[in-house]
Motif scaffolding. Structure first.
Motif, mmCIF file in Angstrom:
data_model
loop_
_atom_site.group_PDB
_atom_site.id
_atom_site.type_symbol
_atom_site.label_atom_id
_atom_site.label_comp_id
_atom_site.label_asym_id
_atom_site.label_seq_id
_atom_site.Cartn_x
_atom_site.Cartn_y
_atom_site.Cartn_z
ATOM 1 N N LYS A 1 0.879 -1.269 0.112
ATOM 2 C CA LYS A 1 0.026 0.076 0.097
ATOM 3 C C LYS A 1 0.945 1.281 -0.027
ATOM 4 O O LYS A 1 0.330 2.473 -0.306
ATOM 5 C CB LYS A 1 -1.059 -0.086 1.420
ATOM 6 N N THR A 2 2.059 1.243 0.341
ATOM 7 C CA THR A 2 3.023 2.384 0.241
ATOM 8 C C THR A 2 3.721 2.543 -0.928
ATOM 9 O O THR A 2 4.429 3.552 -0.987
ATOM 10 C CB THR A 2 3.853 2.201 1.625
ATOM 11 N N THR A 3 3.472 1.665 -1.770
ATOM 12 C CA THR A 3 4.650 1.585 -3.086
ATOM 13 C C THR A 3 3.868 2.483 -4.010
ATOM 14 O O THR A 3 2.924 2.440 -4.338
ATOM 15 C CB THR A 3 4.471 0.279 -3.503
ATOM 16 N N PRO A 4 4.551 3.528 -4.514
ATOM 17 C CA PRO A 4 4.005 4.400 -5.603
ATOM 18 C C PRO A 4 3.955 3.566 -6.779
ATOM 19 O O PRO A 4 4.593 2.957 -7.113
ATOM 20 C CB PRO A 4 5.352 5.494 -5.799
ATOM 21 N N LEU A 5 3.021 4.361 -7.483
ATOM 22 C CA LEU A 5 2.283 3.301 -8.898
ATOM 23 C C LEU A 5 3.558 3.743 -9.794
ATOM 24 O O LEU A 5 3.748 2.668 -10.681
ATOM 25 C CB LEU A 5 1.121 4.074 -9.426
ATOM 26 N N GLU A 6 4.120 4.934 -9.646
ATOM 27 C CA GLU A 6 5.310 5.075 -10.576
ATOM 28 C C GLU A 6 6.437 4.070 -10.407
ATOM 29 O O GLU A 6 6.970 3.713 -11.543
ATOM 30 C CB GLU A 6 5.973 6.408 -10.405
ATOM 31 N N GLY B 1 -9.489 -15.114 -18.148
ATOM 32 C CA GLY B 1 -8.775 -13.943 -18.209
ATOM 33 C C GLY B 1 -7.973 -13.679 -16.917
ATOM 34 O O GLY B 1 -8.290 -14.441 -15.883
ATOM 35 N N ILE B 2 -7.044 -12.844 -17.027
ATOM 36 C CA ILE B 2 -5.967 -12.908 -15.954
ATOM 37 C C ILE B 2 -6.619 -12.334 -14.728
ATOM 38 O O ILE B 2 -6.236 -12.620 -13.618
ATOM 39 C CB ILE B 2 -4.608 -11.702 -16.401
ATOM 40 N N THR B 3 -7.714 -11.200 -14.648
ATOM 41 C CA THR B 3 -8.495 -10.752 -13.719
ATOM 42 C C THR B 3 -8.961 -11.881 -12.764
ATOM 43 O O THR B 3 -9.048 -11.796 -11.761
ATOM 44 C CB THR B 3 -9.272 -9.599 -13.888
ATOM 45 N N ALA C 1 0.399 -2.583 -14.239
ATOM 46 C CA ALA C 1 0.745 -2.259 -12.780
ATOM 47 C C ALA C 1 -0.380 -1.876 -11.974
ATOM 48 O O ALA C 1 -0.284 -2.409 -10.662
ATOM 49 C CB ALA C 1 1.795 -1.089 -13.021
ATOM 50 N N GLN C 2 -1.423 -1.363 -12.439
ATOM 51 C CA GLN C 2 -2.526 -0.970 -11.439
ATOM 52 C C GLN C 2 -3.320 -2.448 -11.229
ATOM 53 O O GLN C 2 -3.740 -2.342 -10.203
ATOM 54 C CB GLN C 2 -3.570 0.141 -12.421
ATOM 55 N N THR C 3 -3.128 -3.199 -12.160
ATOM 56 C CA THR C 3 -4.063 -4.577 -11.751
ATOM 57 C C THR C 3 -3.443 -5.113 -10.619
ATOM 58 O O THR C 3 -3.955 -5.642 -9.792
ATOM 59 C CB THR C 3 -3.870 -5.231 -13.215
ATOM 60 N N HIS D 1 6.222 -27.508 -20.796
ATOM 61 C CA HIS D 1 5.253 -27.054 -19.797
ATOM 62 C C HIS D 1 5.245 -25.486 -19.966
ATOM 63 O O HIS D 1 4.077 -25.020 -19.809
ATOM 64 C CB HIS D 1 5.699 -27.326 -18.419
ATOM 65 N N LEU D 2 6.372 -24.799 -20.254
ATOM 66 C CA LEU D 2 6.189 -23.547 -20.553
ATOM 67 C C LEU D 2 5.383 -23.092 -21.681
ATOM 68 O O LEU D 2 4.674 -21.976 -21.686
ATOM 69 C CB LEU D 2 7.585 -22.757 -20.694
ATOM 70 N N ILE D 3 5.522 -23.794 -22.696
ATOM 71 C CA ILE D 3 4.749 -23.482 -23.699
ATOM 72 C C ILE D 3 3.206 -23.789 -23.493
ATOM 73 O O ILE D 3 2.442 -22.936 -24.111
ATOM 74 C CB ILE D 3 5.234 -24.331 -24.916
ATOM 75 N N ALA D 4 3.010 -24.928 -22.722
ATOM 76 C CA ALA D 4 1.408 -24.888 -22.533
ATOM 77 C C ALA D 4 0.943 -24.121 -21.599
ATOM 78 O O ALA D 4 -0.185 -23.916 -21.522
ATOM 79 C CB ALA D 4 1.398 -26.422 -21.744
ATOM 80 N N ARG D 5 1.513 -23.198 -20.703
ATOM 81 C CA ARG D 5 0.856 -22.144 -19.852
ATOM 82 C C ARG D 5 -0.041 -21.308 -20.805
ATOM 83 O O ARG D 5 0.503 -20.923 -22.063
ATOM 84 C CB ARG D 5 2.061 -21.358 -19.298
ATOM 85 N N THR D 6 -1.184 -20.913 -20.086
ATOM 86 C CA THR D 6 -1.629 -20.070 -20.947
ATOM 87 C C THR D 6 -1.182 -18.609 -21.074
ATOM 88 O O THR D 6 -0.898 -18.156 -20.324
ATOM 89 C CB THR D 6 -3.276 -19.665 -20.023
ATOM 90 N N GLU D 7 -1.574 -18.446 -22.343
ATOM 91 C CA GLU D 7 -0.986 -17.009 -22.899
ATOM 92 C C GLU D 7 -1.857 -15.818 -22.841
ATOM 93 O O GLU D 7 -2.882 -16.051 -23.327
ATOM 94 C CB GLU D 7 -0.053 -17.109 -24.293
ATOM 95 N N TYR D 8 -1.633 -14.992 -22.194
ATOM 96 C CA TYR D 8 -2.523 -13.531 -22.121
ATOM 97 C C TYR D 8 -2.024 -12.490 -23.193
ATOM 98 O O TYR D 8 -0.776 -12.523 -23.272
ATOM 99 C CB TYR D 8 -2.580 -13.257 -20.833
ATOM 100 N N SER D 9 -2.989 -11.628 -23.956
ATOM 101 C CA SER D 9 -2.424 -10.715 -24.518
ATOM 102 C C SER D 9 -2.769 -9.364 -24.038
ATOM 103 O O SER D 9 -2.519 -8.301 -24.559
ATOM 104 C CB SER D 9 -3.195 -10.954 -25.916
ATOM 105 N N GLU D 10 -3.743 -9.251 -22.892
ATOM 106 C CA GLU D 10 -4.007 -8.137 -22.462
ATOM 107 C C GLU D 10 -4.608 -8.348 -20.855
ATOM 108 O O GLU D 10 -4.895 -9.637 -20.675
ATOM 109 C CB GLU D 10 -5.000 -7.402 -23.028
ATOM 110 N N ALA D 11 -4.781 -7.436 -20.012
ATOM 111 C CA ALA D 11 -5.069 -7.425 -18.577
ATOM 112 C C ALA D 11 -6.795 -7.366 -19.029
ATOM 113 O O ALA D 11 -7.224 -6.355 -19.282
ATOM 114 C CB ALA D 11 -4.769 -6.380 -17.652
ATOM 115 N N ASN D 12 -7.195 -8.423 -18.535
ATOM 116 C CA ASN D 12 -8.816 -8.315 -18.560
ATOM 117 C C ASN D 12 -9.624 -8.908 -17.268
ATOM 118 O O ASN D 12 -8.937 -9.435 -16.685
ATOM 119 C CB ASN D 12 -9.466 -8.994 -19.899
#
Length: 802
Positions: A389-394, A692-694, A733-735, A791-802
């Motif tokens: 909570k103290t970490t700046p978004l920047e 999705g990642i969310t 970062a916000q997510t 196994h790395l190839i099989a991991r789900t691949e995301y293209s955006e935060a949703n």
């Protein structure tokens, strides 16, 4: 070409070799004069190593120190384990990867070393102790009872004890930088004068304290040798600028670590020396550096104020530091090399976090570390960001920039607030808790105040469930060590099944204190580490080596337990198909599993099971079931006490044991086929996270991660397009900030496409420096076994935060 690029080229130009200097010296010093205390013999060996080992200096180096005679070379540690070295001596150069050159002369020396240590190693003692206590239950980890070096108990838990020194610790860099070694030597001598000769442990304490003086004097000798080497190099140097650099390096190494540093450059060099010398003393895992941006910042701030340094010079020094850490290498048996993807030392640096009074600890040096990380982009050391909570978004956005620049999964992100909660629940003082740092893959430690953590076992929770479903019998071996009180076929509801699971778990967990006792006792008795002890609080006052544990130090022995997403999915499938919808009976499901879902009817059963809700899709029913499972192990382990004091602290990280674990498990109720890998860490099973990642973040947020004070890991794979713009990186970062606010503990990203990974499999020579995040560590992709690559190839691949 920049200095950093030249140094990287210089390091990678070396073929890794096996050195014999350390092994020869330790063999001669530790095995002679057996009437002398072990700690004295080991201290004498360390001091001799400091005065005789080969040292080197690269043409562009700004920092000095090495663990072996050449970059990427490895020393031998015969006191821990030697049989596997003899067995594999002719194969080190023939390995499919992680090859090591062994000269004919060195082979002859190594064979003599093996003969000298035969029956006298840490492995031999632990092996004896285990056979005396649980020998009837030990077996190899594979389906046929054979496999890599680590034995198991009916394939439910793999025992880690073979080749490694004690470790999993962070030194007190703040205290050491504040005093220098001469002050610690004087403190130790004063403590010797205060010893009470009527104390029954007088001679033991005297030997330990004398050994501390010896190793610290040896460390000062080593640094003076480095100083003299820089002077001699400067005498021959014709370039004025380089000559000045060499003389400054000589001045610094003449001063530290004997005296306390006064500048950023001096402090950074001292941290490096301490870190490397700990690795020389023993080959323990996870010797980590703590919160470097925090404890080095006062030096940097003063230098900037006095005009001694600017940001560019500081960043260059940090890049040199990271590459010096990368030079250190490690030799393991081939089976373990397969499991760990190579030469991991699990060195971890923590950035950001909060101050002891609860304010953000982010400073200018934190940003410079991120830039240095992006410029070096190697797999070692691991850099993590403590964000709360103290970490700046920047700063979070800057961390995402570094992640993209690095390209290999660093930095990883850890929830500062949850980590503090973990520490508080473990009995750690609030100010200490706020000073936590990452250690190894996901463990949380207080620098200088935690003891070593032996990591005796990896518990395969999915195997435990399999035994419960088969009434206690291991279908691989036909062995039944714990017959269930009831049968899965007669279960009336999910609670009945979980009760069967807990019965099996209770039985097998009883082995853990016995295993830990054998390993911890051997470390203290055979391989004390006086140099490491001198870098940690309280040990000099106690007159006790850190391997003994106990005392004012916080002690937290690491217990791995993994497979939770699979177990949750499997139990949810049973609940849905057998109890709620009553589509099939438990007996039918079990029959389909035994037949690996072969045949039309079994495929129908598998389809029904696989259609059940799965962890990672923000479905309360299965997510809360996973949370319930997550609570079980820590509660049970708190009732047991390690030999070294403190507690057994759990972690849900898998390293890459999820692949090995899957190999000893048949088909399971989540629709998984026999032998398939389990989910890595706390990540959803590949391909089952469809929302999705969310949704993944929401599922993980429902778990009380502070229960496992040695952490957990979430791996996420993003296509590079998903982080291709500042706006997209800001969104991620916000997510993460929201995810952490809701209670998530950790997340780390691979930013790479499936196509690139597949291309790297086909053309490995084109991708020699491609770094990927595997578990709590990163590795060169082409150095991984194909099954881990897959196994790395099989991991789900995301293209955006949703």
């Amino acid at each position: 070409m920049t200095r950093t690029e030249r140094i990287k080229k210089y390091i990678l130009g070396y073929a890794p070799e096996i050195c014999t200097e350390r092994g020869k010296i330790y063999t001669e010093e530790c095995l002679k004069a057996p009437g002398q205390p072990v700690v004295i013999r080991r201290a004498r060996a360390f001091k001799r190593m400091m005065n005789e080992m080969t040292i080197y200096l690269g043409d562009d180096d700004l920092l000095m120190g090495n663990t072996a005679g050449k970059p990427l070379a490895v020393e031998l540690f015969p006191e821990y384990s030697i049989d596997w070295v003899r067995d594999e001596l002719d194969t080190f150069e023939k390995r499919p990867r992680q090859r090591f050159v062994v000269t004919p002369e060195h082979k002859e020396e190594i064979l003599k070393m093996c003969d000298a240590w035969d029956g006298a190693t840490h492995f031999d003692r632990v092996d004896y102790s285990l056979k005396q206590t649980i020998g009837d239950y030990l077996m190899g980890p594979g389906p046929d009872g054979k496999g890599h070096q680590h034995p198991s108990v009916n394939q439910t838990m793999s025992i880690e004890h073979n080749q490694n020194g004690d470790g999993h610790i962070i030194p007190d860099y703040v205290g050491l930088l504040d005093t220098g070694f001469n002050a610690v030597i004087e403190k130790t001598k004063t403590q010797i004068g205060l010893l009470d000769e009527s104390d029954e442990e007088y001679l033991e304490k005297l030997a330990f304290l004398n050994s501390v003086v010896m190793v610290l004097e040896g460390a000062i000798d080593y640094s003076e040798r480095l100083s003299q080497m820089a002077v001699e190099r400067a005498k021959k140097e014709t370039d004025t600028g380089r000559k000045e650099e060499l003389m400054e390096m000589a001045r610094i190494c003449h001063k530290i670590p004997a005296e306390k540093p006064d500048t950023f450059y001096e402090a950074l060099q001292m941290v490096l020396l301490i870190h490397l010398l700990i690795q020389i003393e023993s080959n323990g895992h996870s010797i980590s550096m703590g919160r470097m941006d925090s404890y080095l910042y006062p030096f940097y701030e003063a230098d900037v104020r006095e005009g001694r340094i600017d940001a560019d010079k500081a960043q260059q020094l940090l890049e040199c530091f990271l590459l010096k850490c990368f030079e250190a290498n490690k030799l393991r048996d081939w089976g373990t090399t397969e499991i760990l993807g190579g030469d991991q030392l699990f060195q971890t640096i923590t950035l950001a976090g909060q101050t002891p009074d609860g304010k953000s600890a982010v400073n200018e040096l934190s940003y410079l570390f991120l830039k240095a990380l992006g410029h070096t982009n190697m797999n070692v050391p691991t850099v993590i960001v403590s964000a709360g909570k103290t970490t700046p978004l920047e700063f979070m956005e800057a961390s995402m920039e570094a992640l993209v620049a690095h390209g290999g999964g660093m930095p990883a992100f850890f929830n500062d607030d949850v980590a503090v909660d973990m520490m508080l629940r473990a009995g750690v003082d609030l100010r200490d808790a706020r000073n936590w740092a990452g250690m190894g893959c996901s463990e949380v430690r207080v620098p200088g105040k935690h003891g070593t953590g032996v990591t005796p076992v990896y518990v395969n929770m999915m195997k435990i469930l399999e035994l419960a479903l088969y009434d206690g019998e291991n279908p691989n071996t036909g062995k039944t060590l714990c017959k269930t009180k009831a049968s899965f076929k007669d279960a009336k509801n999910l609670d009945d099944v979980i009760a069967l699971f807990e019965q099996q778990l209770d039985y097998y967990l009883e082995f853990i204190p016995k295993i830990e006792r054998a390993i911890a006792e051997s470390y203290f008795t055979l391989t004390p580490t006086p140099f490491l002890s001198a870098t940690v609080n309280y040990r000099i006052e106690m007159g006790k080596d850190i391997s003994w544990g106990r005392g004012p130090n916080y002690n937290d022995t690491i217990i791995h337990s993994h497979g939770y997403p699979n177990v949750a999915n499997a139990l949810e499938a049973i609940d849905q198909v057998v109890f709620q919808k009553k589509l099939y009976t438990a007996e039918q499901v079990l029959k389909a599993m035994k037949e690996n879902f072969e045949g039309e009817e079994n495929q129908k059963i598998r389809k029904a099971l696989a259609e059940s809700p799965t962890f990672g899709n923000d479905n309360d029913e299965v997510d809360l079931l996973c949370e319930r499972l997550f609570e079980i192990m820590p509660a049970k382990m708190k009732k047991m006490k390690p030999l070294r004091g403190g507690q057994f602290g759990c972690t849900a990280q898998t390293v890459v044991m999820n692949v090995i674990d899957g190999e000893v498990i048949g088909a399971t109720p989540d629709g998984r086929y026999a032998g398939e890998s389990l989910a890595d860490n706390m990540s959803p099973v590949p391909g089952t996270d469809e929302s999705g990642i969310t949704a993944v973040f929401n599922s993980l947020s429902k778990i009380d991660h502070a229960l496992m004070d040695n952490g957990s890991i979430l791996n996420v794979k993003f296509h590079p397009s998903g982080l291709a713009s500042a706006e997209k990186r800001r969104k991620i970062a916000q997510t993460i900030k929201v995810y952490f606010k809701r209670g998530g503990f950790q997340v780390q990203f691979n930013v790479i496409s499936r196509e690139m990974l597949e291309d790297a499999q086909e053309k490995p020579d084109d991708y020699r420096t491609l770094v990927v995040k595997v578990a709590g560590f990163s590795a060169f992709y082409v150095e991984l076994e194909e099954k881990w690559q897959n196994h790395l190839i099989a991991r789900t691949e995301y293209s955006e935060a949703n």
